[in-house]
Design a protein around this motif. Structure first.
Motif, PDB file in Angstrom:
ATOM      1  N   ALA A  21     -69.118 -23.856  17.236  1.00  0.00           N
ATOM      2  CA  ALA A  21     -68.871 -22.604  17.962  1.00  0.00           C
ATOM      3  C   ALA A  21     -69.170 -21.393  17.077  1.00  0.00           C
ATOM      4  O   ALA A  21     -69.778 -20.415  17.535  1.00  0.00           O
ATOM      5  CB  ALA A  21     -67.428 -22.575  18.466  1.00  0.00           C
TER       6      ALA A  21
ATOM      7  N   ARG B   7     -72.901 -20.945  16.816  1.00  0.00           N
ATOM      8  CA  ARG B   7     -73.474 -20.362  18.041  1.00  0.00           C
ATOM      9  C   ARG B   7     -73.336 -18.837  18.012  1.00  0.00           C
ATOM     10  O   ARG B   7     -74.243 -18.119  18.418  1.00  0.00           O
ATOM     11  CB  ARG B   7     -72.792 -20.904  19.299  1.00  0.00           C
ATOM     12  CG  ARG B   7     -72.905 -22.374  19.568  1.00  0.00           C
ATOM     13  CD  ARG B   7     -74.261 -22.931  19.750  1.00  0.00           C
ATOM     14  NE  ARG B   7     -75.096 -22.342  20.746  1.00  0.00           N
ATOM     15  CZ  ARG B   7     -76.203 -22.912  21.183  1.00  0.00           C
ATOM     16  NH1 ARG B   7     -76.566 -24.105  20.735  1.00  0.00           N
ATOM     17  NH2 ARG B   7     -76.966 -22.322  22.058  1.00  0.00           N
TER      18      ARG B   7
ATOM     19  N   VAL C  74     -73.387 -18.356  25.441  1.00  0.00           N
ATOM     20  CA  VAL C  74     -73.109 -19.282  26.542  1.00  0.00           C
ATOM     21  C   VAL C  74     -73.760 -20.651  26.330  1.00  0.00           C
ATOM     22  O   VAL C  74     -73.752 -21.481  27.222  1.00  0.00           O
ATOM     23  CB  VAL C  74     -73.547 -18.700  27.907  1.00  0.00           C
ATOM     24  CG1 VAL C  74     -72.747 -17.455  28.246  1.00  0.00           C
ATOM     25  CG2 VAL C  74     -75.040 -18.403  27.920  1.00  0.00           C
TER      26      VAL C  74
ATOM     27  N   TYR D 149     -70.169 -23.793  24.520  1.00  0.00           N
ATOM     28  CA  TYR D 149     -69.754 -22.724  25.433  1.00  0.00           C
ATOM     29  C   TYR D 149     -70.167 -23.004  26.875  1.00  0.00           C
ATOM     30  O   TYR D 149     -69.726 -22.318  27.782  1.00  0.00           O
ATOM     31  CB  TYR D 149     -70.307 -21.368  24.962  1.00  0.00           C
ATOM     32  CG  TYR D 149     -69.601 -20.877  23.733  1.00  0.00           C
ATOM     33  CD1 TYR D 149     -68.436 -20.130  23.832  1.00  0.00           C
ATOM     34  CD2 TYR D 149     -70.071 -21.195  22.468  1.00  0.00           C
ATOM     35  CE1 TYR D 149     -67.768 -19.696  22.706  1.00  0.00           C
ATOM     36  CE2 TYR D 149     -69.407 -20.770  21.330  1.00  0.00           C
ATOM     37  CZ  TYR D 149     -68.254 -20.019  21.461  1.00  0.00           C
ATOM     38  OH  TYR D 149     -67.591 -19.604  20.337  1.00  0.00           O
ATOM     39  N   ARG D 150     -71.004 -23.999  27.103  1.00  0.00           N
ATOM     40  CA  ARG D 150     -71.352 -24.408  28.463  1.00  0.00           C
ATOM     41  C   ARG D 150     -70.243 -25.251  29.092  1.00  0.00           C
ATOM     42  O   ARG D 150     -70.234 -25.486  30.282  1.00  0.00           O
ATOM     43  CB  ARG D 150     -72.665 -25.197  28.476  1.00  0.00           C
ATOM     44  CG  ARG D 150     -73.859 -24.350  28.088  1.00  0.00           C
ATOM     45  CD  ARG D 150     -75.152 -25.084  28.339  1.00  0.00           C
ATOM     46  NE  ARG D 150     -76.294 -24.290  27.958  1.00  0.00           N
ATOM     47  CZ  ARG D 150     -76.804 -23.285  28.653  1.00  0.00           C
ATOM     48  NH1 ARG D 150     -76.251 -22.932  29.778  1.00  0.00           N
ATOM     49  NH2 ARG D 150     -77.855 -22.621  28.225  1.00  0.00           N
TER      50      ARG D 150
ATOM     51  N   ARG E   4     -64.941 -21.721  27.753  1.00  0.00           N
ATOM     52  CA  ARG E   4     -65.180 -20.352  27.278  1.00  0.00           C
ATOM     53  C   ARG E   4     -64.548 -20.063  25.917  1.00  0.00           C
ATOM     54  O   ARG E   4     -64.991 -19.166  25.208  1.00  0.00           O
ATOM     55  CB  ARG E   4     -64.627 -19.340  28.293  1.00  0.00           C
ATOM     56  CG  ARG E   4     -65.422 -19.188  29.526  1.00  0.00           C
ATOM     57  CD  ARG E   4     -65.047 -17.965  30.353  1.00  0.00           C
ATOM     58  NE  ARG E   4     -63.646 -17.616  30.391  1.00  0.00           N
ATOM     59  CZ  ARG E   4     -62.783 -18.017  31.317  1.00  0.00           C
ATOM     60  NH1 ARG E   4     -63.179 -18.816  32.289  1.00  0.00           N
ATOM     61  NH2 ARG E   4     -61.529 -17.618  31.286  1.00  0.00           N
ATOM     62  N   ASN E   5     -63.499 -20.765  25.573  1.00  0.00           N
ATOM     63  CA  ASN E   5     -62.760 -20.458  24.344  1.00  0.00           C
ATOM     64  C   ASN E   5     -62.707 -21.652  23.385  1.00  0.00           C
ATOM     65  O   ASN E   5     -61.627 -22.059  22.946  1.00  0.00           O
ATOM     66  CB  ASN E   5     -61.329 -20.024  24.706  1.00  0.00           C
ATOM     67  CG  ASN E   5     -61.308 -18.795  25.580  1.00  0.00           C
ATOM     68  OD1 ASN E   5     -61.872 -17.778  25.225  1.00  0.00           O
ATOM     69  ND2 ASN E   5     -60.669 -18.902  26.725  1.00  0.00           N
ATOM     70  N   PRO E   6     -63.866 -22.188  23.003  1.00  0.00           N
ATOM     71  CA  PRO E   6     -63.827 -23.401  22.180  1.00  0.00           C
ATOM     72  C   PRO E   6     -63.216 -23.192  20.797  1.00  0.00           C
ATOM     73  O   PRO E   6     -62.635 -24.126  20.239  1.00  0.00           O
ATOM     74  CB  PRO E   6     -65.297 -23.810  22.077  1.00  0.00           C
ATOM     75  CG  PRO E   6     -66.051 -22.546  22.274  1.00  0.00           C
ATOM     76  CD  PRO E   6     -65.228 -21.756  23.263  1.00  0.00           C
TER      77      PRO E   6
ATOM     78  N   TYR F 190     -70.375 -16.076  34.262  1.00  0.00           N
ATOM     79  CA  TYR F 190     -70.005 -17.099  33.293  1.00  0.00           C
ATOM     80  C   TYR F 190     -68.519 -17.438  33.420  1.00  0.00           C
ATOM     81  O   TYR F 190     -68.125 -18.609  33.471  1.00  0.00           O
ATOM     82  CB  TYR F 190     -70.337 -16.601  31.883  1.00  0.00           C
ATOM     83  CG  TYR F 190     -69.870 -17.491  30.769  1.00  0.00           C
ATOM     84  CD1 TYR F 190     -70.412 -18.758  30.579  1.00  0.00           C
ATOM     85  CD2 TYR F 190     -68.878 -17.061  29.888  1.00  0.00           C
ATOM     86  CE1 TYR F 190     -69.987 -19.578  29.540  1.00  0.00           C
ATOM     87  CE2 TYR F 190     -68.454 -17.870  28.845  1.00  0.00           C
ATOM     88  CZ  TYR F 190     -69.003 -19.127  28.679  1.00  0.00           C
ATOM     89  OH  TYR F 190     -68.577 -19.928  27.655  1.00  0.00           O
TER      90      TYR F 190
END
Length: 166
Positions: free
Chosen positions: A61, A64, A84, A88-89, A92-94, A149
């Motif tokens: 994360a 990314r 995204v 993140y796919r 939303r908050n990994p 998203y």
């Protein structure tokens, strides 16, 4: 040059934020990881797997943010683009999910109620921060792109199939 700054800033933030929340505080709560290991069958193995997998997700994360978003997770140096891709796919908050999983993993390894309670407090703080600051800020910064998203990807419990939007 922007990519190098994003990588360096993300690395620094990784040490400062998750490093303290998921590393230093649990270390202090377990007497420098000298607390006895759990005697409950499977807790040490399950906790160890959780810590390793969550750490890999956390590092992914952060990467990314630096490479896709050309920024950092730190509010003072945000991304140029909405992130995204990758993990993140699915959620939303990994980063927050990974940090909480690392804390939970350590709670299992040491059978530590203190770590479990700390994890619950950390979760409440993270959820509040996301709801009160992050989501409004992202909606303002990225507009409809973020709203689409947000509607498609859950915040905390990952979806099994990756979001294919955008």
């Amino acid at each position: 040059m922007r990519s190098f700054s994003a990588i360096a800033g993300s690395a620094l933030f990784l040490v400062v934020a998750p490093g303290v929340v998921a590393g230093l505080v649990p270390w202090l709560l377990t007497d420098g990881y000298h607390a006895p290991l759990s005697v409950v069958r499977g807790f040490v193995a399950a906790g160890s797997i959780l810590v390793v997998v969550a750490t890999a997700i956390l590092l992914h994360a952060f990467a990314r943010f630096a490479l896709e978003g050309l920024g950092t997770p730190a509010p003072v140096a945000p991304t140029e683009k909405l992130v995204v891709g990758g993990i993140y796919r699915h959620v939303r908050n990994p980063m927050y999910v990974a940090v909480l999983a690392i804390i939970l993993g350590q709670a299992l390894i040491f059978s530590s109620w203190a770590l479990l309670v700390y994890g619950l407090i950390a979760a409440a703080a993270m959820i509040s921060f996301v709801k009160l600051y992050e989501e409004p800020t992202l909606a303002q910064r990225y507009g409809g792109e973020y709203e689409a998203y947000r509607r498609a990807v859950p915040g905390w419990l990952p979806r099994f199939t990756p979001w294919r939007g955008q």
